[in-house]
Write an enzyme that holds these catalytic residues in place. Structure first.
Site, short mmCIF file in Angstrom:
data_model
loop_
_atom_site.label_atom_id
_atom_site.label_comp_id
_atom_site.label_asym_id
_atom_site.label_seq_id
_atom_site.Cartn_x
_atom_site.Cartn_y
_atom_site.Cartn_z
N THR A 49 33.93 5.85 4.16
CA THR A 49 34.84 5.71 5.28
C THR A 49 35.74 4.50 5.10
O THR A 49 36.89 4.49 5.58
CB THR A 49 34.05 5.59 6.60
OG1 THR A 49 33.11 6.66 6.68
CG2 THR A 49 34.97 5.64 7.81
N TYR A 138 22.42 4.36 -2.56
CA TYR A 138 23.32 5.18 -1.73
C TYR A 138 23.40 6.57 -2.36
O TYR A 138 24.07 6.76 -3.37
CB TYR A 138 24.67 4.48 -1.65
CG TYR A 138 25.73 5.10 -0.77
CD1 TYR A 138 25.57 6.32 -0.11
CD2 TYR A 138 26.96 4.45 -0.60
CE1 TYR A 138 26.55 6.86 0.68
CE2 TYR A 138 27.96 4.97 0.20
CZ TYR A 138 27.76 6.18 0.83
OH TYR A 138 28.76 6.72 1.61
N LYS A 167 20.36 4.85 1.67
CA LYS A 167 21.21 5.60 2.58
C LYS A 167 21.32 7.01 2.01
O LYS A 167 21.86 7.21 0.93
CB LYS A 167 22.60 4.98 2.71
CG LYS A 167 23.52 5.80 3.62
CD LYS A 167 24.99 5.43 3.49
CE LYS A 167 25.81 6.40 4.33
NZ LYS A 167 27.27 6.29 4.06
N VAL A 209 23.54 5.13 8.91
CA VAL A 209 24.86 4.59 8.61
C VAL A 209 25.85 5.67 9.01
O VAL A 209 25.90 6.73 8.40
CB VAL A 209 25.01 4.21 7.13
CG1 VAL A 209 26.41 3.67 6.86
CG2 VAL A 209 23.95 3.20 6.72
#
Length: 298
Positions: A49, A138, A167, A209
């Site tokens: 993002t 991640y 994540k 997240v």
């Protein structure tokens, strides 16, 4: 190692840019304070993002510095430092440590299809260099093509105690369950799919997240806080709003709807980083109407 486990809703923030594509430092300050004032539990800059892979090395460092400085310890800041270039990933991770971030999260190498030994070497090389600094894997195979398996994660964590969490943005809830069952109880597992926050928390996840939280932290935080208060109905209603909000944002080109919606809330996120495009006036009008219909705008 001693570290504060990240729990709750971590906002995956956009990177505000000026109309000529430069970092808008003042709006980044405003966004950081806006989110903290709205009750967010953590901040995650330079991720998907935040257009991290499109920013220059110096821009990524500057975003990290401003966010950490402005958060000032009020909430944890986990910097995304992953890169296709191992040396760049290492430089960004060392920088995150040195500026006082609460941790760094790294996507695995991307573009090329890589095997487990390459993934192990990538994370191990970085973990060894920052052995007292918390790292988060991640997992986002839809974007990077290379997935992190529970087996690989367990090996990394056993060899490098500073790898403290993951994540998981795989969009496959079974992956989340497998990570939860494979890893130690105190391992931090953060959901990376905004539509699955409620379910992941019920299954013992640490938090999430969330991209939607960069614009509308209120309903996302509500999921977590209501579940803590054992108000299941309220939490589920908040999750329903977030699912609909996520669907709205995903119906437009990447990043643009988040930045446009922030403008509706008084924060100028600017334009998406090229080659991504901003919304047209017609798309902006449609987005506002959809958000108003959800009751998210005054």
């Amino acid at each position: 190692m001693n570290y504060k486990k990240v729990e709750g809703i971590v906002a995956a923030i956009v990177t505000p840019l000026t109309e000529d594509g430069k970092l808008n430092t003042q709006e980044l300050v405003e966004l950081t304070n806006f989110l903290i004032e709205k009750g967010i539990h953590g901040i995650f800059p330079c991720g998907s993002t935040g257009e991290g892979v499109l920013l220059s090395l110096e821009e990524r460092k500057k975003v990290a510095e401003i966010t950490v400085k402005e958060a000032a310890g009020r909430v944890p800041v986990i910097i995304h430092t992953g890169s296709l270039d191992l040396n760049e990933a290492l430089e960004l991770t060392l920088h995150a440590r040195d500026i006082g971030a609460d941790g760094a999260a790294l996507i695995p190498p991307y573009y090329y299809t890589v095997d487990d030994p390459i993934i192990l070497d990538y994370y191990s090389t970085i973990a060894k260099r920052v052995s007292e600094f918390p790292l988060y894997v991640y997992n986002i195979p839809g974007n990077v093509k290379n997935a992190i398996s529970p087996k690989i994660l367990a090996r990394l964590q056993s060899e490098h105690p500073n790898i403290v969490g993951i994540k998981d943005s795989s969009m496959d809830f079974m992956n989340f369950i497998n990570f939860k069952q494979q890893m130690p109880e105190d391992f931090c597992i953060l959901m990376g799919n905004d539509a699955q926050i409620y379910a992941s928390l019920l299954m013992g996840g640490s938090g999430a997240v969330a991209a939607t939280a960069t614009v509308f932290p209120e309903p996302v935080v509500e999921i977590y806080e209501s579940l803590k208060a054992k108000d299941m109905e309220r939490a589920l209603k908040a999750q329903d709003i977030v699912i609909k909000l996520r669907a709205i944002f995903r119906s437009y080109p990447p990043i643009a709807p988040y930045k446009e919606a922030l403008k509706f809330r008084g924060i100028n996120g600017g334009i998406p980083h090229p080659p991504l495009r901003p919304l047209t006036p017609e798309e902006s009008q449609k987005l506002r109407a959809e958000l108003e219909a959800l009751g998210l705008l005054d």
